[in-house]
Design a protein around this motif. Structure first.
Motif, short mmCIF file in Angstrom:
data_model
loop_
_atom_site.label_atom_id
_atom_site.label_comp_id
_atom_site.label_asym_id
_atom_site.label_seq_id
_atom_site.Cartn_x
_atom_site.Cartn_y
_atom_site.Cartn_z
N HIS A 1 -8.30 -0.60 5.34
CA HIS A 1 -7.12 -1.12 4.65
C HIS A 1 -6.40 -0.07 3.81
O HIS A 1 -5.29 -0.29 3.36
N ASN A 2 -7.04 1.08 3.61
CA ASN A 2 -6.35 2.19 2.96
C ASN A 2 -5.98 3.27 3.97
O ASN A 2 -5.48 4.32 3.61
N HIS B 1 -0.69 2.12 5.59
CA HIS B 1 0.15 2.88 4.65
C HIS B 1 1.58 2.37 4.73
O HIS B 1 2.16 2.25 5.80
N ALA C 1 -7.36 2.50 -4.22
CA ALA C 1 -6.10 2.71 -3.50
C ALA C 1 -4.89 2.45 -4.39
O ALA C 1 -4.91 1.55 -5.23
N VAL D 1 -1.35 0.95 -5.07
CA VAL D 1 -0.53 -0.16 -4.58
C VAL D 1 0.54 -0.51 -5.61
O VAL D 1 0.46 -0.11 -6.78
N ASN E 1 0.87 -1.18 0.00
CA ASN E 1 0.00 0.00 0.00
C ASN E 1 0.90 1.23 0.00
O ASN E 1 1.64 1.47 0.95
#
Length: 102
Positions: A71-72, A77, A50, A52, A5
């Motif tokens: 999760h974002n 991060h 997001a 990635v 991420n």
């Protein structure tokens, strides 16, 4: 598959209006926005597209995938996330996608 991420991408803008819209238009499998987050065990709804990087090979390209707010969020991060095998990627390179026809 595992992805990294990418931290610090929130200022990146897209002519699609959002990275979620960008993913909907340009994901490699032509999928509709999914019901669940791309993280393999998450049952939350994805809210964002997001940024990635895939953790396989030497490809340093940036991609967009659907993730939930958690999760974002800051907790993830710069971290590795294991995603579902059914996750479809969209290139985050605007010159190859939404800005290509300009």
């Amino acid at each position: 598959m595992q992805v990294h991420n990418i931290n610090g991408t929130s200022d990146n803008e897209c002519v699609c209006g959002s990275w979620k819209n960008h993913w909907i238009k340009y994901n490699e499998k032509g999928q509709e926005w999914p019901v669940f987050c791309s993280e393999k065990d998450c049952t939350c709804a994805p809210t964002v597209g997001a940024h990635v990087q895939k953790e396989i090979g030497k490809d340093m390209s940036w991609f967009i995938i659907p993730l939930c707010a958690r999760h974002n969020g800051p907790e993830f991060h710069g971290k590795t996330i294991t995603i579902s095998d059914s996750t479809s990627f969209a290139s985050a390179n605007r010159s190859e996608t939404c800005e290509k026809s300009k």
